[in-house]
Design a protein around this motif. Structure first.
Motif: not given
Length: 414
Positions: A5-23
């Motif tokens: 569960a921690r691994a899945f959530v951390y992947q989503a956390y990293q993706a959220a950081n990338q998404l915040a920079r998308t146009k």
């Protein structure tokens, strides 16, 4: 703490950081790709849904969940339409608003920002995975999906289609993650206690599920609510308006979120009108209940139990109760209603104002149907559900609900 569960959530956390920079354009194109992919894969999705329906034939699954689970071409059409509408929706992120304060020798402003990682826990209703994903991606959030075992094949089919669509876009594929339903390491408790990286948990389903998530979670929870909406029939209210509002509120498919299930009747109302209303509702297949006083007057009514007034039926059932006036009605509704959408039928402006002022509900409807629509034709607002929760966001769960506010102060260096 469960490592998977921690691994899945951390992947989503990293993706959220990338998404915040998308146009905004990139996110719009991703939603268009997802909508087209679901539309093209509808036969595969419906076939997976048939497997789920067949698997639950011999189970004791409630009829409500069976109705939620059964996908139709029309429900998929609405899902594709919602995703397409979201793709052309104006982007609320980075929207600049005037701050409520100002510092000396500086200028302050506020702007909407993505929340980050959203965990969406839902039962049946498989198309909600796509709608919740669309809302989250539109504002730059990643999403973790935790569906029920009753829809395992359909959920997997829909998410696989969406992830394949993401591969053709600039968004990370881990923006969307479906947690395994049958793995103890990714259980509900393991998910909703990942408060280090999960910014919001949204449970959607029957009250038992919502309450379970709220009890277990250490992450912030946005409670959704369904059913147990009240209508107060004031003495001057029109019978036809009452009938229309009840029937229309139950017409939303597959989940009649704002269905009127309880009706409080002013004692000054003519009970012959109530008889006409009840006959009309029975002809439409409604089950009718009443309080002790009404049952004595109308023995054909089923007696409503004390606990009925504070819990939803989530079926075509309506309970009626006599009250001495508008103050008693608002007191009763504030005590027993689910508090997300309640109504009044009246010809009095004073009564409508008093009802709107005194009621604690998130939404108040005056001579207007509370019927819930995720994608109303007269508005560009898309809603996932309804929240009765005070302290965060109340009412319709929309794009803005899935954002937060950043305050920026621009100084002069002195």
């Amino acid at each position: 703490m469960a490592a998977p569960a921690r691994a899945f959530v951390y992947q989503a956390y990293q993706a959220a950081n990338q998404l915040a920079r998308t146009k905004p354009l990139v996110r719009s194109q991703a939603l268009q790709a997802i909508a087209q992919a679901i539309d093209s894969a509808r036969d595969d999705i419906l076939e997976a849904n048939t497997l789920d329906l067949e698997a639950c034939q011999d189970s004791e699954m409630p009829d409500l969940l069976r109705r939620w689970l059964k996908l139709t071409p029309e429900r998929l059409d609405r899902t594709v339409e919602i995703l397409e509408r979201l793709s052309v929706r104006s982007d609320p992120i980075q929207q600049v608003m005037r701050a409520s304060f100002q510092h000396e020798h500086s200028q302050a402003y506020s702007q909407l920002m993505p929340l980050g990682v959203i965990a969406f826990v839902y039962e049946a209703l498989p198309e909600l995975a796509a709608i919740a994903t669309g809302l989250c991606l539109r504002v730059g959030n990643s999403i973790l999906l935790k569906g029920g075992t009753e829809a395992v094949h359909t959920n997997q089919a829909i998410v696989s289609v969406m992830q394949e669509a993401l591969e053709s876009t600039e968004l990370p594929t881990t923006s969307l993650i479906l947690l395994p339903e049958d793995d103890p390491a990714t259980s509900l408790a393991a998910l909703v206690t990942q408060d280090q990286w999960i910014d919001l948990v949204i449970p959607y389903g029957r009250p038992e599920l919502v309450q379970q998530v709220a009890r277990l979670a250490t992450s912030p929870v946005l409670r959704t609510s369904m059913g147990n909406c009240y209508l107060y029939w004031a003495s001057g209210g029109e019978l036809e308006t009452v009938r229309w509002m009840i029937l229309d509120s139950h017409a939303s498919e597959p989940d009649a979120v704002n269905a009127i299930e309880k009706v409080l009747i002013d004692r000054d109302c003519n009970l012959s009108k109530l008889t006409v209303l009840m006959d009309s509702l029975r002809s439409k297949g409604f089950r009718l209940k009443g309080d002790e006083e009404l049952v004595q007057e109308m023995p054909e009514l089923e007696l409503a139990r004390h606990e009925d007034w504070s819990r939803p039926y989530l079926s075509r059932t309506v309970a009626f109760k006599l009250v001495p006036g508008i103050e008693a009605a608002t007191d009763w509704i504030n005590t027993h209603s689910s508090g997300h959408a309640d109504s009044i039928v009246t010809d009095s402006y004073e009564d409508s104002r008093a009802f709107s002022r005194e009621l604690n509900s998130a939404m108040v409807h005056v001579n207007a149907s509370p019927r819930f629509s995720r994608s109303p034709r007269h508005s560009n607002e898309i809603a996932l559900g309804m929240s009765n929760q005070k302290g965060y966001r109340r009412g319709r769960i929309t794009l803005e609900t899935l954002t937060t506010i950043k305050q920026v102060v621009l100084g002069l260096g002195q």
